[in-house]
Design an enzyme around this catalytic site. Sequence first.
Site, PDB file in Angstrom:
ATOM      1  N   TYR A 172      49.401  45.704  33.871  1.00  0.00           N
ATOM      2  CA  TYR A 172      49.500  45.249  35.269  1.00  0.00           C
ATOM      3  C   TYR A 172      50.608  46.002  36.005  1.00  0.00           C
ATOM      4  CZ  TYR A 172      50.741  42.016  39.094  1.00  0.00           C
ATOM      5  OH  TYR A 172      51.052  41.465  40.313  1.00  0.00           O
ATOM      6  N   SER A 188      53.815  45.048  43.494  1.00  0.00           N
ATOM      7  CA  SER A 188      54.577  44.019  42.780  1.00  0.00           C
ATOM      8  C   SER A 188      55.914  44.588  42.353  1.00  0.00           C
ATOM      9  CB  SER A 188      53.811  43.552  41.536  1.00  0.00           C
ATOM     10  OG  SER A 188      54.630  42.721  40.734  1.00  0.00           O
TER      11      SER A 188
HETATM   12  P1  NAP Z   1      45.569  34.767  43.372  1.00  0.00           P
HETATM   13  O1  NAP Z   1      46.107  33.494  43.917  1.00  0.00           O
HETATM   14  O2  NAP Z   1      45.085  34.799  41.962  1.00  0.00           O
HETATM   15  O3  NAP Z   1      44.409  35.292  44.350  1.00  0.00           O
HETATM   16  C1  NAP Z   1      43.746  36.459  44.020  1.00  0.00           C
HETATM   17  C2  NAP Z   1      42.725  36.760  45.091  1.00  0.00           C
HETATM   18  O4  NAP Z   1      42.077  37.996  44.738  1.00  0.00           O
HETATM   19  C3  NAP Z   1      41.644  35.729  45.205  1.00  0.00           C
HETATM   20  O5  NAP Z   1      41.293  35.596  46.565  1.00  0.00           O
HETATM   21  C4  NAP Z   1      40.487  36.318  44.401  1.00  0.00           C
HETATM   22  O6  NAP Z   1      39.220  35.877  44.851  1.00  0.00           O
HETATM   23  C5  NAP Z   1      40.672  37.787  44.724  1.00  0.00           C
HETATM   24  N1  NAP Z   1      40.077  38.715  43.774  1.00  0.00           N
HETATM   25  C6  NAP Z   1      40.313  38.794  42.442  1.00  0.00           C
HETATM   26  N2  NAP Z   1      39.594  39.793  41.907  1.00  0.00           N
HETATM   27  C7  NAP Z   1      38.884  40.351  42.924  1.00  0.00           C
HETATM   28  C8  NAP Z   1      37.961  41.415  43.035  1.00  0.00           C
HETATM   29  N3  NAP Z   1      37.585  42.116  41.950  1.00  0.00           N
HETATM   30  N4  NAP Z   1      37.440  41.696  44.255  1.00  0.00           N
HETATM   31  C9  NAP Z   1      37.794  40.989  45.350  1.00  0.00           C
HETATM   32  N5  NAP Z   1      38.671  39.967  45.310  1.00  0.00           N
HETATM   33  C10 NAP Z   1      39.200  39.650  44.121  1.00  0.00           C
HETATM   34  O7  NAP Z   1      46.645  35.941  43.471  1.00  0.00           O
HETATM   35  P2  NAP Z   1      47.999  36.127  44.336  1.00  0.00           P
HETATM   36  O8  NAP Z   1      49.126  35.635  43.523  1.00  0.00           O
HETATM   37  O9  NAP Z   1      47.797  35.634  45.711  1.00  0.00           O
HETATM   38  O10 NAP Z   1      48.089  37.713  44.307  1.00  0.00           O
HETATM   39  C11 NAP Z   1      47.670  38.530  45.386  1.00  0.00           C
HETATM   40  C12 NAP Z   1      48.239  39.919  45.143  1.00  0.00           C
HETATM   41  O11 NAP Z   1      49.667  39.819  45.044  1.00  0.00           O
HETATM   42  C13 NAP Z   1      47.769  40.568  43.842  1.00  0.00           C
HETATM   43  O12 NAP Z   1      47.531  41.935  44.046  1.00  0.00           O
HETATM   44  C14 NAP Z   1      48.946  40.367  42.910  1.00  0.00           C
HETATM   45  O13 NAP Z   1      49.023  41.351  41.906  1.00  0.00           O
HETATM   46  C15 NAP Z   1      50.107  40.467  43.879  1.00  0.00           C
HETATM   47  N6  NAP Z   1      51.342  39.856  43.399  1.00  0.00           N
HETATM   48  C16 NAP Z   1      51.400  38.515  43.125  1.00  0.00           C
HETATM   49  C17 NAP Z   1      52.583  37.975  42.653  1.00  0.00           C
HETATM   50  C18 NAP Z   1      52.738  36.506  42.329  1.00  0.00           C
HETATM   51  O14 NAP Z   1      53.718  36.128  41.695  1.00  0.00           O
HETATM   52  N7  NAP Z   1      51.799  35.652  42.730  1.00  0.00           N
HETATM   53  C19 NAP Z   1      53.685  38.792  42.434  1.00  0.00           C
HETATM   54  C20 NAP Z   1      53.583  40.147  42.726  1.00  0.00           C
HETATM   55  C21 NAP Z   1      52.412  40.660  43.202  1.00  0.00           C
HETATM   56  P3  NAP Z   1      38.377  34.779  43.980  1.00  0.00           P
HETATM   57  O15 NAP Z   1      39.245  33.587  43.837  1.00  0.00           O
HETATM   58  O16 NAP Z   1      37.152  34.523  44.765  1.00  0.00           O
HETATM   59  O17 NAP Z   1      38.121  35.451  42.662  1.00  0.00           O
END
Ligand code: NAP
Length: 247
Positions: free
Chosen positions: A156, A142
């Site tokens: 985080y 991130s």
């Molecule tokens: P999201 O929509 O909340 O999706 C998170 C995913 O991770 C879901 O598929 C969830 O599965 C899974 N997950 C959560 N805890 C888990 C665990 N303990 N074991 C296995 N799977 C798990 O998140 P996102 O925004 O797509 O983020 C994905 C990645 O990008 C993360 O690492 C996040 O930190 C990073 N990121 C996101 C942003 C942003 O603005 N969105 C910015 C920078 C970085 P379930 O739904 O089944 O729990």
Amino acid sequence: MKTIVITGGSRGIGRATAVLAGARGWSVTVNYTRDAAAAADTVAAVSAAGGKALAVQGDVTVEADVIHLFDTAQAAFGPLDGVVVNAGIVAPAACLADMSLDRLTRMFDVNILGAYLTAREGARRLPLDRGGRGGSIVLVSSAASRLGSAGQYVDYAGTKGAMDTLALGLSRELAGQGVRVNAVRPGIIETDIHASGGQPDRAQTLGTTSPLGRPGRAEEVAEAILWLLGDAASYTTGALLDVAGGR
Ligand code: NAP
């Protein structure tokens, strides 16, 4: 055609990555923890896009679950070419002084231990000297790792700093064995993660403060991940690629 594993592939960036990989005809194993319906929907979308897919339930903090995920992927689709270390969580905005031990433990467990266990499994299966055929590991870090997220979630942000460091170190460890390791650092992307941190409108409100003037879309991050996974990035390893609208 490539065979990849994506942790946290049921929603958001993981899902978009799975679907884009499917559109290239790749085989994708999609991991999730809670939301089986969302994972099944991702699998259907990958198939509709032209790829093959499978969903595997498992918590990335549980070693046996991570091993089972990779075993299942290889049993279904054969040797692996890529791993996307994507599963991650946030928590409600708070100052460090007000963060509980439970919160810190869960944050570090999922975002650091889970990432290391997933990357370790890739490091055991992809390298040429371990019977693999080489490949690419992409860590979803991130922009928070360099911004620090003061007053919101320094916990985080620190976990993402650990992922950046893992990308740098592991890239050098595996470079001689046909495996590239890189990180993408998304900025503010429209996904459900903001609601899980108690700020459902965060992407819309904060995203407009990015130099590009808008939040990013999961598909835009997926494009960067797919590039790093693919042969077009054959000379790129140890890179931290910002996909953050200029933030
Ligand atoms: P999201 O929509 O909340 O999706 C998170 C995913 O991770 C879901 O598929 C969830 O599965 C899974 N997950 C959560 N805890 C888990 C665990 N303990 N074991 C296995 N799977 C798990 O998140 P996102 O925004 O797509 O983020 C994905 C990645 O990008 C993360 O690492 C996040 O930190 C990073 N990121 C996101 C942003 C942003 O603005 N969105 C910015 C920078 C970085 P379930 O739904 O089944 O729990």
